[in-house]
Motif scaffolding. Structure first.
Motif, PDB file in Angstrom:
ATOM      1  N   VAL A  23      39.260 -16.735  35.062  1.00  0.00           N
ATOM      2  CA  VAL A  23      39.303 -16.265  36.455  1.00  0.00           C
ATOM      3  C   VAL A  23      37.988 -15.571  36.815  1.00  0.00           C
ATOM      4  CG1 VAL A  23      40.437 -14.730  38.095  1.00  0.00           C
ATOM      5  CG2 VAL A  23      41.814 -16.026  36.473  1.00  0.00           C
ATOM      6  N   ALA A  24      37.518 -14.697  35.928  1.00  0.00           N
ATOM      7  CA  ALA A  24      36.288 -13.938  36.195  1.00  0.00           C
ATOM      8  C   ALA A  24      35.083 -14.858  36.371  1.00  0.00           C
ATOM      9  CB  ALA A  24      36.035 -12.945  35.056  1.00  0.00           C
ATOM     10  N   ILE A  25      34.926 -15.797  35.458  1.00  0.00           N
ATOM     11  CA  ILE A  25      33.757 -16.680  35.495  1.00  0.00           C
ATOM     12  C   ILE A  25      33.809 -17.606  36.700  1.00  0.00           C
ATOM     13  CG2 ILE A  25      32.609 -18.572  34.282  1.00  0.00           C
ATOM     14  CD1 ILE A  25      33.403 -17.131  31.641  1.00  0.00           C
ATOM     15  N   TYR A  26      34.999 -18.116  37.007  1.00  0.00           N
ATOM     16  CA  TYR A  26      35.123 -19.033  38.138  1.00  0.00           C
ATOM     17  C   TYR A  26      34.784 -18.321  39.454  1.00  0.00           C
ATOM     18  CZ  TYR A  26      36.923 -22.748  41.102  1.00  0.00           C
ATOM     19  OH  TYR A  26      37.034 -23.745  42.046  1.00  0.00           O
ATOM     20  N   LEU A  27      35.312 -17.119  39.641  1.00  0.00           N
ATOM     21  CA  LEU A  27      35.019 -16.370  40.861  1.00  0.00           C
ATOM     22  C   LEU A  27      33.534 -16.032  40.961  1.00  0.00           C
ATOM     23  CD1 LEU A  27      38.061 -13.924  40.910  1.00  0.00           C
ATOM     24  CD2 LEU A  27      37.620 -15.752  42.557  1.00  0.00           C
ATOM     25  N   ALA A  28      32.942 -15.658  39.833  1.00  0.00           N
ATOM     26  CA  ALA A  28      31.504 -15.342  39.824  1.00  0.00           C
ATOM     27  C   ALA A  28      30.676 -16.581  40.153  1.00  0.00           C
ATOM     28  CB  ALA A  28      31.105 -14.778  38.463  1.00  0.00           C
ATOM     29  N   ASP A  29      31.091 -17.734  39.630  1.00  0.00           N
ATOM     30  CA  ASP A  29      30.382 -18.986  39.919  1.00  0.00           C
ATOM     31  C   ASP A  29      30.384 -19.307  41.411  1.00  0.00           C
ATOM     32  OD1 ASP A  29      29.688 -19.443  37.309  1.00  0.00           O
ATOM     33  OD2 ASP A  29      31.280 -20.904  36.907  1.00  0.00           O
ATOM     34  N   LEU A  30      31.427 -18.849  42.103  1.00  0.00           N
ATOM     35  CA  LEU A  30      31.533 -19.094  43.541  1.00  0.00           C
ATOM     36  C   LEU A  30      30.767 -18.060  44.361  1.00  0.00           C
ATOM     37  CD1 LEU A  30      35.300 -20.091  43.795  1.00  0.00           C
ATOM     38  CD2 LEU A  30      33.313 -21.607  43.963  1.00  0.00           C
ATOM     39  N   GLY A  31      30.130 -17.116  43.678  1.00  0.00           N
ATOM     40  CA  GLY A  31      29.280 -16.165  44.375  1.00  0.00           C
ATOM     41  C   GLY A  31      29.927 -14.841  44.720  1.00  0.00           C
ATOM     42  N   TYR A  32      31.122 -14.589  44.188  1.00  0.00           N
ATOM     43  CA  TYR A  32      31.789 -13.315  44.465  1.00  0.00           C
ATOM     44  C   TYR A  32      31.335 -12.251  43.472  1.00  0.00           C
ATOM     45  CZ  TYR A  32      34.802 -15.821  47.660  1.00  0.00           C
ATOM     46  OH  TYR A  32      35.256 -16.572  48.711  1.00  0.00           O
ATOM     47  N   GLU A  33      31.393 -10.985  43.909  1.00  0.00           N
ATOM     48  CA  GLU A  33      31.068  -9.882  43.011  1.00  0.00           C
ATOM     49  C   GLU A  33      32.258  -9.641  42.085  1.00  0.00           C
ATOM     50  OE1 GLU A  33      29.960  -5.133  43.108  1.00  0.00           O
ATOM     51  OE2 GLU A  33      29.194  -6.454  44.667  1.00  0.00           O
ATOM     52  N   VAL A  34      32.006  -9.682  40.789  1.00  0.00           N
ATOM     53  CA  VAL A  34      33.084  -9.569  39.805  1.00  0.00           C
ATOM     54  C   VAL A  34      32.733  -8.511  38.759  1.00  0.00           C
ATOM     55  CG1 VAL A  34      34.407 -10.763  38.007  1.00  0.00           C
ATOM     56  CG2 VAL A  34      33.744 -11.991  40.087  1.00  0.00           C
ATOM     57  N   LEU A  35      33.662  -7.565  38.579  1.00  0.00           N
ATOM     58  CA  LEU A  35      33.569  -6.599  37.490  1.00  0.00           C
ATOM     59  C   LEU A  35      34.539  -7.047  36.399  1.00  0.00           C
ATOM     60  CD1 LEU A  35      32.921  -3.826  36.132  1.00  0.00           C
ATOM     61  CD2 LEU A  35      34.816  -2.885  37.487  1.00  0.00           C
ATOM     62  N   ALA A  36      34.032  -7.245  35.181  1.00  0.00           N
ATOM     63  CA  ALA A  36      34.864  -7.661  34.050  1.00  0.00           C
ATOM     64  C   ALA A  36      35.004  -6.490  33.085  1.00  0.00           C
ATOM     65  CB  ALA A  36      34.245  -8.862  33.346  1.00  0.00           C
ATOM     66  N   VAL A  37      36.249  -6.172  32.706  1.00  0.00           N
ATOM     67  CA  VAL A  37      36.521  -4.994  31.864  1.00  0.00           C
ATOM     68  C   VAL A  37      37.400  -5.388  30.677  1.00  0.00           C
ATOM     69  CG1 VAL A  37      37.492  -2.665  31.783  1.00  0.00           C
ATOM     70  CG2 VAL A  37      36.443  -3.506  33.911  1.00  0.00           C
ATOM     71  N   ASP A  38      37.028  -4.905  29.497  1.00  0.00           N
ATOM     72  CA  ASP A  38      37.873  -5.090  28.311  1.00  0.00           C
ATOM     73  C   ASP A  38      37.505  -3.991  27.320  1.00  0.00           C
ATOM     74  OD1 ASP A  38      39.533  -7.823  27.089  1.00  0.00           O
ATOM     75  OD2 ASP A  38      38.918  -6.270  25.664  1.00  0.00           O
ATOM     76  N   GLU A  39      38.458  -3.597  26.476  1.00  0.00           N
ATOM     77  CA  GLU A  39      38.131  -2.586  25.473  1.00  0.00           C
ATOM     78  C   GLU A  39      37.437  -3.195  24.261  1.00  0.00           C
ATOM     79  OE1 GLU A  39      41.676  -0.614  24.289  1.00  0.00           O
ATOM     80  OE2 GLU A  39      42.637  -2.415  23.481  1.00  0.00           O
ATOM     81  N   VAL A 134      44.868 -19.499  40.206  1.00  0.00           N
ATOM     82  CA  VAL A 134      44.867 -18.111  40.675  1.00  0.00           C
ATOM     83  C   VAL A 134      43.575 -17.812  41.422  1.00  0.00           C
ATOM     84  CG1 VAL A 134      44.904 -15.685  39.971  1.00  0.00           C
ATOM     85  CG2 VAL A 134      46.420 -17.331  38.867  1.00  0.00           C
ATOM     86  N   ALA A 135      42.452 -18.287  40.880  1.00  0.00           N
ATOM     87  CA  ALA A 135      41.168 -18.064  41.536  1.00  0.00           C
ATOM     88  C   ALA A 135      41.147 -18.667  42.929  1.00  0.00           C
ATOM     89  CB  ALA A 135      40.032 -18.634  40.686  1.00  0.00           C
ATOM     90  N   HIS A 136      41.700 -19.887  43.065  1.00  0.00           N
ATOM     91  CA  HIS A 136      41.763 -20.506  44.383  1.00  0.00           C
ATOM     92  C   HIS A 136      42.581 -19.659  45.343  1.00  0.00           C
ATOM     93  CE1 HIS A 136      39.747 -24.427  44.333  1.00  0.00           C
ATOM     94  NE2 HIS A 136      40.023 -24.449  43.042  1.00  0.00           N
ATOM     95  N   HIS A 137      43.680 -19.101  44.867  1.00  0.00           N
ATOM     96  CA  HIS A 137      44.519 -18.274  45.731  1.00  0.00           C
ATOM     97  C   HIS A 137      43.796 -16.985  46.139  1.00  0.00           C
ATOM     98  CE1 HIS A 137      48.106 -16.499  47.475  1.00  0.00           C
ATOM     99  NE2 HIS A 137      47.842 -15.401  46.798  1.00  0.00           N
ATOM    100  N   LEU A 138      43.009 -16.446  45.230  1.00  0.00           N
ATOM    101  CA  LEU A 138      42.272 -15.228  45.534  1.00  0.00           C
ATOM    102  C   LEU A 138      41.242 -15.470  46.626  1.00  0.00           C
ATOM    103  CD1 LEU A 138      41.611 -13.811  41.953  1.00  0.00           C
ATOM    104  CD2 LEU A 138      43.257 -12.981  43.621  1.00  0.00           C
ATOM    105  N   ILE A 139      40.585 -16.620  46.549  1.00  0.00           N
ATOM    106  CA  ILE A 139      39.568 -16.956  47.538  1.00  0.00           C
ATOM    107  C   ILE A 139      40.202 -17.159  48.906  1.00  0.00           C
ATOM    108  CG2 ILE A 139      37.817 -18.652  48.228  1.00  0.00           C
ATOM    109  CD1 ILE A 139      37.731 -19.348  45.141  1.00  0.00           C
ATOM    110  N   SER A 140      41.301 -17.916  48.940  1.00  0.00           N
ATOM    111  CA  SER A 140      41.967 -18.197  50.200  1.00  0.00           C
ATOM    112  C   SER A 140      43.475 -18.141  50.024  1.00  0.00           C
ATOM    113  CB  SER A 140      41.555 -19.584  50.725  1.00  0.00           C
ATOM    114  OG  SER A 140      42.268 -19.887  51.897  1.00  0.00           O
ATOM    115  N   PRO A 141      44.108 -17.047  50.457  1.00  0.00           N
ATOM    116  CA  PRO A 141      45.565 -16.940  50.348  1.00  0.00           C
ATOM    117  C   PRO A 141      46.306 -18.045  51.099  1.00  0.00           C
ATOM    118  CG  PRO A 141      44.588 -14.809  50.818  1.00  0.00           C
ATOM    119  CD  PRO A 141      43.497 -15.828  50.972  1.00  0.00           C
ATOM    120  N   ASN A 142      45.580 -18.785  51.986  1.00  0.00           N
ATOM    121  CA  ASN A 142      46.222 -19.888  52.704  1.00  0.00           C
ATOM    122  C   ASN A 142      46.501 -21.083  51.801  1.00  0.00           C
ATOM    123  OD1 ASN A 142      46.316 -18.671  55.250  1.00  0.00           O
ATOM    124  ND2 ASN A 142      44.192 -19.171  55.651  1.00  0.00           N
TER     125      ASN A 142
END
Length: 226
Positions: A23-39, A134-142
């Motif tokens: 999800v993180a990489i796909y959204l970033a590839d589309l040009g969105y600002e993405v913060l990735a967090v893991d311990e 999920v990434a598609h839904h995040l970009i456009s809830p429609n």
């Protein structure tokens, strides 16, 4: 770390297993600002090249989450793996911090019910909601459904965006603008596979569209609504 702005949505992904990373990489590839967090520092390092920010942090530490400015992200996806307790605690912390929209990955139905009760806005199950969908839904809830036909082509069902209401297919000219084809118009559960090009679209209409993935993405982003 993140500040509210009038531009594109900002996403934070907590938990960088296969699902969270995709999800993180796909959204970033589309040009969105993405913060990735893991311990896990190695997982953070593995995606650092692809996202805007990648941080090693414990999501069950409220002070750490507050310091990251997590409340300023439009959407936070909690994609923590097998640790159900951490998933629940992280969701509670995000709610307390005032995150506007929280999507949480659930391990099973019971976990999902608990997440809904404590305030998760959407619960996804890995076997039913792959990262790409999920990434598609995040970009456009429609986008109600996204079906991959091949590596390059997909079909989407798009709930009618406000800007399309009252217009007809000829005016929208989706084929010319986005090189995608409207296969059908669903209205009140009925599928019309030969929609008239001059008939105005109404709010309850759903468009069934086929095209190349990159062109569908352009269409989705063009009609994305906040």
């Amino acid at each position: 770390m993140a500040k509210k702005h009038a531009g594109k949505k900002q996403f934070a992904i907590i938990g960088l297993g296969r699902f969270g990373s995709s999800v993180a990489i796909y959204l970033a590839d589309l040009g969105y600002e993405v913060l990735a967090v893991d311990e896990n520092a190695q997982r953070v390092q593995d995606v650092a090249h692809a996202v805007t920010h990648a941080v090693t942090a414990d999501s069950t530490d409220e002070e750490a989450m507050s310091a990251l400015g997590i409340r300023n992200f439009d959407v936070v996806v909690v994609a923590i793996g097998q640790d159900i307790q951490s998933s629940i605690l992280t969701t509670l912390i995000l709610k307390d911090l005032g995150v506007p929209y929280i999507i949480v990955k659930a391990q099973n139905e019971l976990h999902g019910k608990v997440l809904h009760k404590i305030g998760a806005d959407k619960v996804v199950f890995p076997e039913r909601d792959m990262g790409l969908r999920v990434a598609h839904h995040l970009i456009s809830p429609n986008i109600l459904e996204h079906i991959e036909l091949s590596a390059d082509y997909s079909i989407v069902e798009m709930k009618l965006p406000t800007s399309m209401i009252g217009k007809n297919l000829k005016q929208l000219d989706i084929r010319l603008k986005y090189n995608c084809n409207v296969l059908a118009v669903k209205r009140n559960g009925e599928m019309n596979i030969t929609p008239r090009a001059d008939e105005p679209l109404v709010p309850e209409d759903v468009l069934v569209i086929v095209g190349k993935n990159d062109q569908l993405t352009k269409l989705e982003q063009a009609y994305a609504e906040p």
